[in-house]
Design a protein around this motif. Sequence first.
Motif, short mmCIF file in Angstrom:
data_model
loop_
_atom_site.label_atom_id
_atom_site.label_comp_id
_atom_site.label_asym_id
_atom_site.label_seq_id
_atom_site.Cartn_x
_atom_site.Cartn_y
_atom_site.Cartn_z
N TRP A 15 59.21 67.38 7.26
CA TRP A 15 58.31 67.23 6.16
C TRP A 15 59.00 67.17 4.79
CZ3 TRP A 15 53.35 70.51 6.72
CH2 TRP A 15 52.47 70.01 7.72
N ALA A 16 59.87 68.16 4.63
CA ALA A 16 60.97 68.11 3.23
C ALA A 16 61.70 66.87 3.16
CB ALA A 16 61.71 69.54 3.54
N ARG A 17 61.86 66.09 4.03
CA ARG A 17 62.58 64.86 4.01
C ARG A 17 61.69 63.73 3.68
NH1 ARG A 17 65.48 67.19 8.29
NH2 ARG A 17 64.37 65.63 9.83
N SER A 18 60.57 63.88 3.96
CA SER A 18 59.19 62.85 3.85
C SER A 18 58.79 62.52 2.54
CB SER A 18 58.29 63.26 4.82
OG SER A 18 57.25 64.13 4.52
N GLY A 19 58.96 63.41 1.49
CA GLY A 19 58.22 63.07 0.23
C GLY A 19 58.27 64.40 -0.63
N PRO A 20 57.54 65.54 -0.26
CA PRO A 20 57.91 66.89 -1.03
C PRO A 20 59.13 67.22 -1.60
CG PRO A 20 56.98 67.00 1.22
CD PRO A 20 57.23 65.87 1.07
N ALA A 21 59.34 67.82 -2.61
CA ALA A 21 60.57 68.75 -2.91
C ALA A 21 60.70 69.79 -2.18
CB ALA A 21 60.76 68.79 -4.30
N LEU A 22 59.43 70.64 -1.92
CA LEU A 22 59.77 71.94 -1.30
C LEU A 22 58.58 71.99 -0.28
CD1 LEU A 22 60.94 74.72 -1.91
CD2 LEU A 22 59.06 75.23 -3.45
N VAL A 23 58.86 72.76 0.84
CA VAL A 23 57.87 72.83 1.75
C VAL A 23 58.08 74.58 2.10
CG1 VAL A 23 57.13 72.54 4.34
CG2 VAL A 23 57.91 70.57 2.75
N VAL A 24 57.02 75.26 2.21
CA VAL A 24 56.94 76.59 2.47
C VAL A 24 56.13 77.00 3.53
CG1 VAL A 24 56.73 78.91 1.45
CG2 VAL A 24 57.38 77.11 0.00
N ILE A 25 56.57 77.40 4.70
CA ILE A 25 56.04 78.00 5.92
C ILE A 25 55.66 79.40 5.69
CG2 ILE A 25 55.93 77.98 8.24
CD1 ILE A 25 55.88 75.21 6.92
N VAL B 242 47.16 64.66 7.96
CA VAL B 242 47.87 65.55 7.32
C VAL B 242 49.29 65.03 6.76
CG1 VAL B 242 49.07 67.57 7.81
CG2 VAL B 242 46.85 67.34 8.75
N GLU B 243 50.00 64.38 7.45
CA GLU B 243 51.48 63.78 6.97
C GLU B 243 51.27 62.87 5.94
OE1 GLU B 243 53.92 63.40 10.48
OE2 GLU B 243 53.63 65.38 10.80
N ARG B 244 50.13 61.94 5.97
CA ARG B 244 49.97 61.32 4.72
C ARG B 244 49.81 61.80 3.65
NH1 ARG B 244 44.44 57.43 4.40
NH2 ARG B 244 43.36 59.38 4.97
N LEU B 245 49.17 63.09 3.39
CA LEU B 245 48.98 63.69 2.39
C LEU B 245 50.39 64.94 2.07
CD1 LEU B 245 45.29 65.34 3.14
CD2 LEU B 245 46.07 64.09 0.97
N VAL B 246 51.12 65.05 2.88
CA VAL B 246 52.32 65.74 2.74
C VAL B 246 53.26 64.79 2.10
CG1 VAL B 246 54.45 66.56 4.04
CG2 VAL B 246 52.26 67.24 4.73
N ALA B 247 53.21 63.53 2.44
CA ALA B 247 54.12 62.50 1.71
C ALA B 247 53.99 62.37 0.50
CB ALA B 247 54.06 60.98 2.66
N ILE B 248 52.72 62.45 -0.20
CA ILE B 248 52.43 62.21 -1.53
C ILE B 248 52.51 63.43 -2.43
CG2 ILE B 248 51.09 60.23 -1.16
CD1 ILE B 248 48.74 61.60 -1.90
N SER B 249 52.89 64.58 -1.60
CA SER B 249 52.74 66.02 -2.34
C SER B 249 54.24 66.26 -2.97
CB SER B 249 52.30 66.84 -1.62
OG SER B 249 50.97 66.71 -1.27
N ASP B 250 54.20 67.18 -3.97
CA ASP B 250 55.65 67.61 -4.67
C ASP B 250 55.87 68.87 -3.78
OD1 ASP B 250 55.92 65.67 -6.88
OD2 ASP B 250 53.83 66.29 -7.41
N VAL B 251 54.84 69.73 -3.34
CA VAL B 251 55.11 71.30 -2.90
C VAL B 251 53.84 71.23 -1.80
CG1 VAL B 251 54.90 73.57 -3.27
CG2 VAL B 251 55.91 72.06 -5.01
N VAL B 252 54.20 71.59 -0.71
CA VAL B 252 53.35 71.87 0.39
C VAL B 252 53.67 73.19 0.93
CG1 VAL B 252 52.89 70.94 2.83
CG2 VAL B 252 53.21 69.41 1.09
N LYS B 253 52.49 74.00 1.15
CA LYS B 253 52.62 75.23 1.82
C LYS B 253 51.73 75.24 2.90
CE LYS B 253 49.88 78.35 2.05
NZ LYS B 253 49.18 79.14 3.11
N ALA B 254 52.38 75.80 4.06
CA ALA B 254 51.40 75.66 5.27
C ALA B 254 51.75 76.87 6.19
CB ALA B 254 51.67 74.44 6.31
#
Length: 319
Positions: free
Chosen positions: A202-212, A169-181
Amino acid sequence: MLPAIVIGEALVDVITGPDGSRRSHPGGSPANVALGLGRLGHPVRLATRVGHDHFGSLLRKHLEAGRVELSPGSVVDAATSTATAVLDAAGAASYTFDITWALSAAVEKALRDGPPAHVHTGSIATALNPGADQVFSTLHALRASATLSYDPNLRPALLRSAERERERVERLVAISDVVKASEEDLAWLHPGESPDRTAARWARSGPALVVITLGANGARAWWRHGCQDIAPVPVRVRDTVGAGDAFMAGLAGRLLHAGLLGGGPGAEAATARTALRAATDTDRLPAVLGEALAVAARVAALTCGREGADPPTAAELVG
């Protein structure tokens, strides 16, 4: 305009109500996101796996009516996957699955031959092999020309232990621009850790925006420098099937419209990615992102007010 591409499962939800009644609806998290984007007016293709059987025909007609184009090679000589959703008295769903997930060689070729503007994936498509490894490889190949979004949408009944799933999961988070979970995703993946702490990391690991998403409590957006709550939209809930997918479609669609997601040949993906990062390089969420999140919440609420994964059209959204 180059289309968005959604990669992932399309399946039929066989829904069992609290009274024991059964009904069938087209579904699958990525297919629901594609349908949401299509109904909101965005050009979209779905790279998936459906059969020539009755359920496959149901899915194809449903997606075509929602302005979703199937990627070449998505229809195969195999049974269409199903998910049985059991609803409780409040309309919340729990799932069991009968699913096979893999991309055909024709789908893989089509994805690499025609670069999209944006790629979304998640759920079973990024968890169940052999397809999950194919999806990850494809995302790496497309990232230079397209922006990426990801929704883990975890299905514990199909997964190994949370400890073994975290790296994937976190490998995919790191290459994404936006993550929703969802809040439930993070609670399962990181038991004992607050969802806010996970989202901030997660927001510090790669994506510009993380939404929960927080169910009836709305949602919370995280970026490198802060967080902001998104108020829930009041609705009389019919069921919650497809609500998170509708939220994702509303968010991605609005960010595409604003030029904060999207790419294509040349430097267009880098331009959108840079614009999204610039928008989140602040301690206050910019109005354009706040508006996108509010739209996403409304799309999800309208879906909750209807039976099954039935996201609104653009006209219904403004009506």
